[in-house]
Structure formats: structure tokens, C-alpha cells
Design an enzyme around this catalytic site. Sequence first.
Site, PDB file in Angstrom:
ATOM      1  N   CYS A 271     -10.061 -14.058   4.637  1.00 11.56           N
ATOM      2  CA  CYS A 271      -9.314 -12.822   4.877  1.00 11.56           C
ATOM      3  C   CYS A 271      -9.713 -12.180   6.203  1.00 11.56           C
ATOM      4  O   CYS A 271      -8.838 -11.809   7.009  1.00 11.56           O
ATOM      5  CB  CYS A 271      -9.491 -11.848   3.718  1.00 11.56           C
ATOM      6  N   TYR A 272     -11.006 -12.043   6.471  1.00  7.93           N
ATOM      7  CA  TYR A 272     -11.437 -11.474   7.747  1.00  7.93           C
ATOM      8  C   TYR A 272     -10.965 -12.322   8.935  1.00  7.93           C
ATOM      9  O   TYR A 272     -10.464 -11.778   9.925  1.00  7.93           O
ATOM     10  CB  TYR A 272     -12.952 -11.315   7.789  1.00  7.93           C
TER      11      TYR A 272
END
Length: 350
Positions: free
Chosen positions: A154-155
Site C-alpha cells: 500500500c505505501y
Amino acid sequence: MANSTSPIRVGILGASGYTGAELVRMLLRHPGVEICALTAERQAGKPMAEVFPHLGQFNLPGLVKIEEVAWDKLDAVFCALPHGTTQEVIAGLPRHIKVVDLSADFRLSDPAEYATWYGHEHRAVELQKEVAYGLTEFNRQGVRKARVVANPGCYPTCSLLALLPLLMDEMIEPGGIVIDAKSGVSGAGRDAKQQNLFTEVSEGFNAYGVGHHRHMPEIEQELRLAAGRPVTVSFTPHLVPMNRGMMATIYVRMADGVTADDLRATLTARYESEPFVNVTAAGIAPATRHVRASNQALIGVFPDRTPRGAIIVSVIDNLVKGASGQAIQNMNVMFGLGETTGLEQAPLFP
């Protein structure tokens, strides 16, 4: 096997977690998919309705252990298993099954780098050679041809979508990039952990993994490929007391003669034909609520007060574009379906 008239028969390994539930929620409305198997080791034997009551109205298979799955009845699997357990599972699957892996087990192309960051040897080195990194907007050809796709973290998704076009076009300098990122608590998974209790996270805001977060090498791997040289970033994640959402505030130094308006124009041109990535107009800051529960990414660009400095703000829903939604996007590409199929829902607001 699936054909042009029959649905793709999918299994979700790790269906009792947040990303597993999001996969089920979205796939239930995917016209080209039939959910045929759901696994959950500790919850095996239970109906999905008991684990996730919001999915109880749907006719879903019961939860079983992985070894109970009838692999010959599946065309594809989504692996939403914990990091460190997925490599051997995927390596043991029949070759006819296409895989989208939501764990970190295949994201790093160098097995030695994987061992450095994850504390054990890579357990499927030969299979790693066949894996495509699934940042869909930048690797469609690789995803289309792959049997196994490593869904990005996600990051990294939130950060790379903002940075890759600018590095590729040499609009920013590779050195000195600072990524100040924030995530909702669902990013830590559904397992019971003391640090994720309501009283531990409510009314607070904290950094974690400071100086040594496992998404660092994944981000740097992809930035290195874009820049054509090693790139080291300063990356710090933070936990925000909200259920879902992710924001990366990114500080960059622009190349000589480049302005923040030029960065915005480059990003706008790069994503003009992309269904899931949009750039805000000058002066408008993206917020996590602008993308909630959708597969959208929203990017804003602002001039900094420092010489040649710019600030880029990128937001996604960590469970959708940061995980399950992007996984379905990759599955659509792998099977030659319309890329937006099953992902057309607009953001939920307020």
C-alpha cells in the site's frame, strides 16, 4: 478452465482478513468471476457470515483449510496470507492456476535483498524469476503475460504512482526524496495486537518502523528502475486513528528550470488515459476521504518555499487501490478482461 463464456473460478486464500473480505465484497459484483473457495486456517469450518456478518446475505462457500481446496476447480487464486507463509504455498500450486499475491513474499526481485529485510531465505527462488511486479499502470505487459503477480504494498503504491513519471522524465532529482506517509489502522491487519487496541490508537498519532520499514526496499527497487541509478529515500510511516485510508506527503527537489506546474502537467499527461489515477487542479489538496472504498488514487502538486522544492500529496484507500482493488485490476489484465471490471464504484463520501 475459464473460457469466453464461463466465469473465472477464483479462490481467496486468507479470506478472514481485511483484504480477504474486501476481495469478496468487490468480487461479488464482478460479472466475470465465481468465488469457489475461501480459506482461513483459524476460522476453518465456519461460514463466512459468522466471520464477516456484512457478507452473510450472499451464497458464499464455507471457510476451509488450504489443504482442503480442490485446485482442479479453480482458475485463479488471490493470496491474502501473512508475509513469510506465501512462497511455499504458491510454489506448490498447480501450474494451471494464475496467482495474485497480496503479501510481500514476491515483491523484491532480488532473493538476497528479501533475506536481508525479512530475516529468512527466500523459499521459492526459481518461482521468483517468473513473477511480475503488479503496479498495473506501469507493468501491464508483464502482468498480462505472468502466471504469478506480486501485488504492490500500500505505501509503495501510494508513493510510486506520484514519483515514477517524474523520475522517468527527469523532472526531479533522485536524491533527497522524503516520503512522510500515514495509514489507517486496517493496514496492520485483523489479528489481535495490543498496539492496535482502540485505547492504544485512539486520540493519538505515531510513527513506526522508523528508519527500517520493510516497504523501503520495494519503493527503492522501483525508483531505481525508473531513474536508471540507485535511489535511497527517507521514508517514515505513521499510524492514524482511522479505519482505512493512506496519504503520502512527498518532498522532492526539482531539476533545473522545472516548476511545480511542470510536475503537475507531467503527471496529468501520464495519467490522462488511466481510469484509476487522477491529478488535482492547482491549489487543491487530496484527502483520504476523496478516495475512500474506491480503487482511485488522487495526486496533488504544490510548490515548496525551499529553492527548487515541491511537495506532492498522494492518497489511496489502503485496502482497495493499496491491496484488494489493485489485485482485481491485475486479475482483469491477466485474463484479458476490461481493466475496470468490478471496480467501477465511486468513492464513498462522507
